[in-house]
Design a protein around this motif. Structure first.
Motif, PDB file in Angstrom:
ATOM      1  N   LEU A  10       0.825  -1.193   0.000  1.00  0.00           N
ATOM      2  CA  LEU A  10       0.000   0.000   0.000  1.00  0.00           C
ATOM      3  C   LEU A  10       0.868   1.254   0.000  1.00  0.00           C
ATOM      4  O   LEU A  10       1.888   1.316   0.695  1.00  0.00           O
ATOM      5  CB  LEU A  10      -0.901  -0.005   1.234  1.00  0.00           C
ATOM      6  N   VAL A  11       0.449   2.247  -0.785  1.00  0.00           N
ATOM      7  CA  VAL A  11       1.096   3.553  -0.768  1.00  0.00           C
ATOM      8  C   VAL A  11       0.180   4.561  -0.082  1.00  0.00           C
ATOM      9  O   VAL A  11       0.560   5.208   0.890  1.00  0.00           O
ATOM     10  CB  VAL A  11       1.431   4.030  -2.191  1.00  0.00           C
ATOM     11  N   GLY A  36     -15.319   9.925   1.123  1.00  0.00           N
ATOM     12  CA  GLY A  36     -15.495  11.118   1.935  1.00  0.00           C
ATOM     13  C   GLY A  36     -14.243  11.948   2.084  1.00  0.00           C
ATOM     14  O   GLY A  36     -14.259  13.001   2.722  1.00  0.00           O
ATOM     15  N   GLY A  37     -13.138  11.478   1.498  1.00  0.00           N
ATOM     16  CA  GLY A  37     -11.909  12.261   1.513  1.00  0.00           C
ATOM     17  C   GLY A  37     -10.917  11.893   2.604  1.00  0.00           C
ATOM     18  O   GLY A  37      -9.871  12.543   2.724  1.00  0.00           O
ATOM     19  N   THR A  38     -11.205  10.873   3.385  1.00  0.00           N
ATOM     20  CA  THR A  38     -10.257  10.439   4.414  1.00  0.00           C
ATOM     21  C   THR A  38      -9.086   9.732   3.764  1.00  0.00           C
ATOM     22  O   THR A  38      -9.269   8.830   2.954  1.00  0.00           O
ATOM     23  CB  THR A  38     -10.930   9.511   5.415  1.00  0.00           C
ATOM     24  N   THR A  39      -7.874  10.149   4.140  1.00  0.00           N
ATOM     25  CA  THR A  39      -6.676   9.592   3.521  1.00  0.00           C
ATOM     26  C   THR A  39      -5.893   8.724   4.499  1.00  0.00           C
ATOM     27  O   THR A  39      -5.989   8.881   5.715  1.00  0.00           O
ATOM     28  CB  THR A  39      -5.761  10.709   3.004  1.00  0.00           C
ATOM     29  N   ASN A  40      -5.102   7.846   3.922  1.00  0.00           N
ATOM     30  CA  ASN A  40      -4.240   6.964   4.698  1.00  0.00           C
ATOM     31  C   ASN A  40      -2.960   6.763   3.901  1.00  0.00           C
ATOM     32  O   ASN A  40      -3.021   6.571   2.682  1.00  0.00           O
ATOM     33  CB  ASN A  40      -4.917   5.618   4.952  1.00  0.00           C
ATOM     34  N   TYR A  41      -1.815   6.837   4.586  1.00  0.00           N
ATOM     35  CA  TYR A  41      -0.525   6.732   3.905  1.00  0.00           C
ATOM     36  C   TYR A  41       0.353   5.675   4.566  1.00  0.00           C
ATOM     37  O   TYR A  41       0.315   5.488   5.783  1.00  0.00           O
ATOM     38  CB  TYR A  41       0.224   8.061   3.941  1.00  0.00           C
ATOM     39  N   ALA A  42       1.165   5.053   3.750  1.00  0.00           N
ATOM     40  CA  ALA A  42       2.211   4.196   4.290  1.00  0.00           C
ATOM     41  C   ALA A  42       3.245   5.073   4.984  1.00  0.00           C
ATOM     42  O   ALA A  42       3.499   6.203   4.565  1.00  0.00           O
ATOM     43  CB  ALA A  42       2.867   3.396   3.177  1.00  0.00           C
ATOM     44  N   ASP A  43       3.855   4.540   6.035  1.00  0.00           N
ATOM     45  CA  ASP A  43       4.858   5.315   6.768  1.00  0.00           C
ATOM     46  C   ASP A  43       5.985   5.795   5.858  1.00  0.00           C
ATOM     47  O   ASP A  43       6.514   6.889   6.030  1.00  0.00           O
ATOM     48  CB  ASP A  43       5.442   4.475   7.906  1.00  0.00           C
ATOM     49  N   VAL A 100       5.999   6.892   2.935  1.00  0.00           N
ATOM     50  CA  VAL A 100       5.707   8.017   2.033  1.00  0.00           C
ATOM     51  C   VAL A 100       5.037   9.179   2.747  1.00  0.00           C
ATOM     52  O   VAL A 100       4.816  10.233   2.149  1.00  0.00           O
ATOM     53  CB  VAL A 100       4.837   7.573   0.845  1.00  0.00           C
ATOM     54  N   GLN A 101       4.710   8.979   4.019  1.00  0.00           N
ATOM     55  CA  GLN A 101       4.039  10.032   4.788  1.00  0.00           C
ATOM     56  C   GLN A 101       4.852  11.322   4.747  1.00  0.00           C
ATOM     57  O   GLN A 101       6.055  11.322   4.988  1.00  0.00           O
ATOM     58  CB  GLN A 101       3.880   9.571   6.241  1.00  0.00           C
ATOM     59  N   GLY A 102       4.185  12.418   4.417  1.00  0.00           N
ATOM     60  CA  GLY A 102       4.853  13.707   4.352  1.00  0.00           C
ATOM     61  C   GLY A 102       5.498  14.020   3.018  1.00  0.00           C
ATOM     62  O   GLY A 102       5.901  15.162   2.772  1.00  0.00           O
ATOM     63  N   ARG A 103       5.610  13.039   2.146  1.00  0.00           N
ATOM     64  CA  ARG A 103       6.211  13.261   0.821  1.00  0.00           C
ATOM     65  C   ARG A 103       5.192  13.098  -0.299  1.00  0.00           C
ATOM     66  O   ARG A 103       5.303  13.754  -1.337  1.00  0.00           O
ATOM     67  CB  ARG A 103       7.370  12.287   0.598  1.00  0.00           C
TER      68      ARG A 103
END
Length: 120
Positions: A46-47, A53-60, A62-65
């Protein structure tokens, strides 16, 4: 359901790239859209994902980039984007877009993938 990804290419470390995915078909508007990637020799991971509804989730990693966004104003075609900044060589992979609805059995579709290469 069809997903068509584009925007991959060769970029230098520290550079930016924007991936796009056009998602069309029944139920896409209410589905969770996401990006996954598979690096050479690795499993698909997962990336980032974004709900209807617009809720996002990121892999650690890539978080912040990376930033995921979607445009669902057109019911016939939804767009999901992945803005990738501060790219690193370890981001090199084939990136796949995905549409999934946990409330609909079997609703899990994949695009064809687009190659991102980060190299100097």
């Amino acid at each position: 359901v069809q997903l068509q990804a584009s925007g991959g290419g060769l970029v230098q470390p520290g550079g930016s790239l924007r991936l796009s995915c056009a998602a069309s078909g029944s139920g896409v508007t209410s589905s969770r859209l996401g990006w996954y990637r598979r690096a050479p020799g690795n499993q698909r991971e997962l990336v980032a994902t974004i709900t209807s509804g617009g809720t996002t989730n990121y892999a650690d990693a890539v978080q912040g980039r990376f930033t995921i966004s979607r445009d669902s104003r057109d019911n016939a075609k939804n767009m999901v984007y992945l803005q990738m900044d501060s790219l690193k060589p370890e981001d090199t992979a084939v990136y796949y877009c995905n549409a999934r609805n946990l409330f609909r059995s079997g609703y899990n579709f994949w695009g064809q993938g687009t190659l991102v290469t980060v190299s100097s």
